[in-house]
Design a protein around this motif. Structure first.
Motif, PDB file in Angstrom:
ATOM      1  N   HIS A 157      45.625  51.975 -27.343  1.00 38.91           N
ATOM      2  CA  HIS A 157      44.201  51.844 -27.673  1.00 38.91           C
ATOM      3  C   HIS A 157      43.832  52.794 -28.812  1.00 38.91           C
ATOM      4  CE1 HIS A 157      39.763  52.275 -26.166  1.00 38.91           C
ATOM      5  NE2 HIS A 157      39.847  51.530 -27.252  1.00 38.91           N
ATOM      6  N   GLN A 158      44.253  54.041 -28.680  1.00 41.75           N
ATOM      7  CA  GLN A 158      43.943  55.030 -29.716  1.00 41.75           C
ATOM      8  C   GLN A 158      44.607  54.672 -31.041  1.00 41.75           C
ATOM      9  OE1 GLN A 158      45.201  58.668 -27.854  1.00 41.75           O
ATOM     10  NE2 GLN A 158      43.340  58.865 -26.618  1.00 41.75           N
ATOM     11  N   ASP A 159      45.835  54.161 -30.969  1.00 38.76           N
ATOM     12  CA  ASP A 159      46.578  53.800 -32.169  1.00 38.76           C
ATOM     13  C   ASP A 159      45.880  52.658 -32.914  1.00 38.76           C
ATOM     14  OD1 ASP A 159      48.479  53.395 -34.117  1.00 38.76           O
ATOM     15  OD2 ASP A 159      49.927  52.433 -32.792  1.00 38.76           O
ATOM     16  N   LEU A 160      45.560  51.589 -32.199  1.00 38.81           N
ATOM     17  CA  LEU A 160      44.911  50.446 -32.838  1.00 38.81           C
ATOM     18  C   LEU A 160      43.524  50.813 -33.360  1.00 38.81           C
ATOM     19  CD1 LEU A 160      45.959  47.590 -30.385  1.00 38.81           C
ATOM     20  CD2 LEU A 160      46.893  48.063 -32.661  1.00 38.81           C
ATOM     21  N   ARG A 161      42.818  51.641 -32.609  1.00 39.00           N
ATOM     22  CA  ARG A 161      41.491  52.076 -33.057  1.00 39.00           C
ATOM     23  C   ARG A 161      41.596  52.884 -34.347  1.00 39.00           C
ATOM     24  NH1 ARG A 161      38.790  55.038 -28.366  1.00 39.00           N
ATOM     25  NH2 ARG A 161      40.198  56.705 -29.023  1.00 39.00           N
ATOM     26  N   SER A 162      42.635  53.743 -34.421  1.00 43.37           N
ATOM     27  CA  SER A 162      42.803  54.555 -35.632  1.00 43.37           C
ATOM     28  C   SER A 162      43.173  53.696 -36.841  1.00 43.37           C
ATOM     29  CB  SER A 162      43.882  55.621 -35.413  1.00 43.37           C
ATOM     30  OG  SER A 162      45.174  55.035 -35.333  1.00 43.37           O
ATOM     31  N   GLY A 164      41.732  50.929 -37.469  1.00 41.90           N
ATOM     32  CA  GLY A 164      40.536  50.199 -37.864  1.00 41.90           C
ATOM     33  C   GLY A 164      40.289  48.903 -37.120  1.00 41.90           C
ATOM     34  N   PHE A 165      40.994  48.657 -36.013  1.00 38.23           N
ATOM     35  CA  PHE A 165      40.734  47.447 -35.238  1.00 38.23           C
ATOM     36  C   PHE A 165      39.343  47.532 -34.606  1.00 38.23           C
ATOM     37  CE2 PHE A 165      45.119  46.669 -35.833  1.00 38.23           C
ATOM     38  CZ  PHE A 165      45.384  45.356 -35.479  1.00 38.23           C
ATOM     39  N   THR A 166      38.565  46.485 -34.795  1.00 38.58           N
ATOM     40  CA  THR A 166      37.205  46.452 -34.240  1.00 38.58           C
ATOM     41  C   THR A 166      37.049  45.421 -33.129  1.00 38.58           C
ATOM     42  OG1 THR A 166      36.516  44.870 -35.954  1.00 38.58           O
ATOM     43  CG2 THR A 166      36.199  47.223 -36.422  1.00 38.58           C
ATOM     44  N   ASN A 167      38.138  44.759 -32.767  1.00 31.74           N
ATOM     45  CA  ASN A 167      38.070  43.716 -31.744  1.00 31.74           C
ATOM     46  C   ASN A 167      38.761  44.124 -30.443  1.00 31.74           C
ATOM     47  OD1 ASN A 167      40.581  43.707 -32.949  1.00 31.74           O
ATOM     48  ND2 ASN A 167      40.819  41.468 -32.924  1.00 31.74           N
TER      49      ASN A 167
END
Length: 270
Positions: A157-162, A164-167
């Protein structure tokens, strides 16, 4: 003098003895209060099979067995609390005297904790229902789907958020993500490859397991101690784990839970 004509010589001595006794009691009480006030280490884990999860209300799994053996060797008896990952992560990153396992050691988390390990290694993928044509061939493609279910505050979760994933749609447990995928409430989920089969089994899901479609990342798994935990405490845990690795007991536990999976190798000094 008293009425008999003798001076009460014993009374000052008795008074001194009583004063010394009172002082000793006070010091003993202070020492007891000091010991009682000394913080106790708390150990948190989560539902993350096969590394750590509950069986009949009791913590179990590869990392639980390792942590229990570490405690046995250090003559400790600290209860292991199974809590939602986000809660354990928040406690370990903000409070003193907390250990959280297993925790993926990532660049984002590196300065937040003190690390004991590695305990194991894992790889994360995007998963889809088996045989479904999602059209997703890369992480860039995955940015276009309506939502990606992912366990809240996992390293994935933290990786994808970093990135720039917004979905991203955070859920409490991997079982929640799996149920939503198999119920067709999500096109893809983000999961660790080593947890898929056990997550389905423990959740009572009998469908065909989902298939990995895009690799996200890989990580080593550790026990993360809060920054407020004394360094000598953390060092003792690491030294005891190193002893387990030297005498073969670590390998025996790891292979029992993850047969055929290579043992984790510690990275170069950071």
């Amino acid at each position: 003098m008293n009425r008999t004509g003798f001076r009460p010589l014993f009374r000052p001595a008795l008074a001194r003895r009583r004063a010394l006794f009172a002082m000793a009691v006070a010091l003993l009480g202070a020492g007891t209060s000091s010991r009682a006030a000394e913080p106790a280490l708390r150990l948190y884990t989560e539902e993350y099979a096969p590394y750590n999860y509950t069986i009949k209300g009791k913590p179990s799994g590869l990392s639980v067995e390792i942590v229990m053996e570490l405690q046995r060797r250090m003559r400790l008896d600290i209860p292991i609390e199974v809590v939602p990952w986000a809660r354990g992560y928040r406690s370990a990153s903000t409070e003193p005297w907390v250990g959280l396992f297993v925790t993926a050691r990532t660049a984002e988390r590196e300065p937040l904790f003190q690390w004991v390990g590695p305990i194991s290694a894992t790889r994360a993928h995007l998963y889809a229902r088996r045989g479904e044509q999602t059209g997703i061939r890369s992480l860039d493609d995955a940015r276009k789907v309506p939502q990606i279910m992912v366990p809240r505050e996992w390293y994935i979760h933290q990786d994808l958020r970093s990135r720039g994933f917004t979905n991203l749609e955070p859920v409490s447990t991997p079982a929640d993500a799996m149920r939503m995928l198999l119920a067709n409430r999500s096109v893809v989920i983000a999961m660790d490859e080593s947890t898929v089969a056990e997550t389905m089994r423990l959740a009572g899901l009998v469908s065909d397991p989902p298939e990995p479609i895009v690799k996200i990342s890989e990580a080593l798994l550790y026990i993360a101690f809060s920054k407020g935990t004394p360094a000598e405490v953390v060092q003792r845990w690491q030294q005891t784990l190193d002893e387990m690795k030297r005498d073969g007991s670590f390998a025996a536990i790891h292979q029992r839970w993850l047969p055929g999976v290579p043992l984790p190798s510690a990275p170069a000094a950071r």
